[in-house]
Each structure stands twice: as structure tokens, then as C-alpha cells.
Write an enzyme that holds these catalytic residues in place. Structure first.
Site, short mmCIF file in Angstrom:
data_model
loop_
_atom_site.label_atom_id
_atom_site.label_comp_id
_atom_site.label_asym_id
_atom_site.label_seq_id
_atom_site.Cartn_x
_atom_site.Cartn_y
_atom_site.Cartn_z
N ASP A 93 0.64 -1.14 -0.71
CA ASP A 93 -0.12 -0.51 0.05
C ASP A 93 0.84 1.14 -0.16
O ASP A 93 1.93 1.15 0.32
CB ASP A 93 -0.66 -0.08 1.64
CG ASP A 93 -2.03 -1.14 1.07
OD1 ASP A 93 -2.30 -1.48 0.30
OD2 ASP A 93 -1.84 -1.19 2.60
N VAL A 94 0.44 2.02 -1.02
CA VAL A 94 1.62 3.00 -0.86
C VAL A 94 0.62 4.80 -1.45
O VAL A 94 -0.76 4.56 -1.35
CB VAL A 94 2.28 3.57 -2.62
CG1 VAL A 94 3.19 4.46 -2.68
CG2 VAL A 94 3.21 1.76 -2.69
#
Length: 251
Positions: free
Chosen positions: A130-131
Site C-alpha cells: 500500500d502506497v
């Protein structure tokens, strides 16, 4: 030629399937079994279900619901959330899942990926990254740890080296926005890995899937669009087909 996949990615919370907006503000999609039945009828290639209750609250993985979903699924099923051991993975696969998704445990201990690959095979392992974009720089985000000063591409390469078979790459900023995928993010990954990258977060129109794949995604994931707009997974596949992008599609 490699065929690109269209994959709903949904969350399991309070015994219901939900969709988040920027990993918050959850909206109910429906009952797990009936939702899986709908996806069966809509030509999806795979289904990803992430158990956020197990992940965030250190609860037991909801094996009963996984079994319900698996009984309705005629497509490959990936389950993630709350995995802490090889025994957890064994329970998930015995419940009917085809693959598992690792997030926090992979982030904490790369060697767990290798151990899992030795026992079950790399083809069973999806590593989730997740970014968030902070001051024009991409950082890894984890719901338990918050922002982490790790470059997402570096992390993906580590996961690949330790035995991951696929990467699920999610833009937290675009999650549930319906504004389109983060194309700058997927461009960073283009031709950098030997394993497939599933891009997630932001699809609001079928053309967004075309943009993602043309810029480096191997597959596209989403859910918000399928439940809160007029578009279906079949619409996405028709759009990809118009651009001669190889897909599994019964016209």
C-alpha cells in the site's frame, strides 16, 4: 501472449464485504456469498478478499466466511488479512482459497515469504504493498505502522527475491476515488519486476483499466466502480478488447 486480468478486490468487515475510501469510510457491498455469486456471472478472472477485522484487530481469520465465498467462486480466490503463520495459510487454503495475500507479516519479516514459498510455492503468494504519495515521493503505508520510509519499488523487489509470485499495488490516495489509477506510480514499476503487478485503487471508468495496463500494470483490481456506478467487469473487458489488449473474454 499473457492475458491481463480484471480482479475485484474487496474487504471483509463485520461479516460483510465492504469497500473503503482511502482505507477509511467503509461502504457495505453485500453478503459475501451473494457477492461472489454476482462476480461469477460477470466474467471476472479472480477475486481478492482482505479480512480487515483479522488484520487490524488481531482477530482470528474468518474461516467460515472464506468457505462460504469459496463455495460460490468459480474463479481463483485470494485471501489476505491477519495471516501470522504457516498454519493460518494452511487453514485458508483448506477453506477453499487458491492464493494468499501477505502484507504486515511480509513487511515485518521477509524470510516468512521464503518459508511460505518453500512450503506452498511462489504461485500461491501475493504480496500486498500500500502506497501514499508524500511531497511528490511515494512511501509505503501500513494500517498498523502508518507511513514507512521505504521505497515501494525497492520493497517489491525484496518481496520478489524472497519468493513472492505477484504484487498487489494499491494507491491509498486513489482508493475509492473513482478518479483513475495513479499512473505515475505504475510507471515506476514498468519492466522492473519479473513477477506480475496488480494495480489497485481509483478505477472509475473502463478506460482507466486501459491506461493502467498500457503504462505497465499486468492486471487491474477494483471494486468501488462495480458497486457504485453503472459499470461492470464485463464493461472493463469490452474496453480492453477494443484496444486489442489480451484478456479472457467470452464475447
Amino acid at each position: 501472449m499473457l492475458k491481463h486480468r480484471v480482479i475485484p478486490c474487496v474487504l471483509l468487515k463485520d461479516w460483510q464485504l465492504v469497500k473503503s475510501i482511502q482505507f477509511d469510510s467503509y461502504r457495505t457491498i453485500g453478503h459475501p456469498r451473494s457477492t461472489a455469486r454476482i462476480y461469477n456471472a460477470r466474467n471476472v478472472d479472480e477475486l481478492i478478499v482482505l479480512d480487515i477485522d483479522a488484520s487490524l484487530h488481531n482477530e482470528e481469520i474468518n474461516i467460515e466466511t472464506i468457505q462460504d465465498i469459496a463455495e460460490e467462486c468459480f474463479m481463483p480466490l485470494t485471501i489476505g488479512g491477519g495471516i501470522k503463520s504457516l498454519d493460518d495459510i494452511n487453514k485458508i487454503l483448506n477453506a477453499g482459497a487458491d492464493k494468499i495475500s501477505l502484507n504486515t507479516i511480509a513487511l515485518n519479516d521477509y524470510s516468512f515469504i521464503k518459508e511460505t514459498a518453500v512450503v506452498f510455492g511462489s504461485q500461491f503468494i501475493v504480496c500486498s504493498i500500500d502506497v501514499k504519495k508524500i511531497n511528490k515521493t511515494y512511501k509505503v503505508f501500513n494500517q498498523k505502522k502508518g507511513l514507512i520510509d521505504i521505497d515501494p519499488l525497492f520493497l517489491a523487489k525484496q518481496y520478489q527475491d524472497f519468493g513472492a509470485g505477484e504484487i498487489l499495488l494499491t494507491s491509498v490516495d486513489r482508493d475509492g476515488s473513482a478518479e483513475g489509477y495513479d499512473i505515475d506510480l505504475i510507471k515506476l514499476f514498468r519492466d522492473e519486476l519479473d513477477i506480475p503487478v496488480i494495480l489497485n485503487g481509483g478505477m472509475g471508468k473502463p478506460i482507466h483499466a486501459v491506461e493502467a495496463i498500457k503504462n505497465g500494470a499486468d492486471s487491474v483490481a477494483g471494486a468501488y466502480m462495480y458497486h457504485f456506478s453503472e459499470y461492470t467487469p464485463n464493461d472493463v473487458k469490452r474496453e480492453l478488447d477494443k484496444f486489442n489488449i489480451p484478456i479472457r473474454f467470452s464475447k
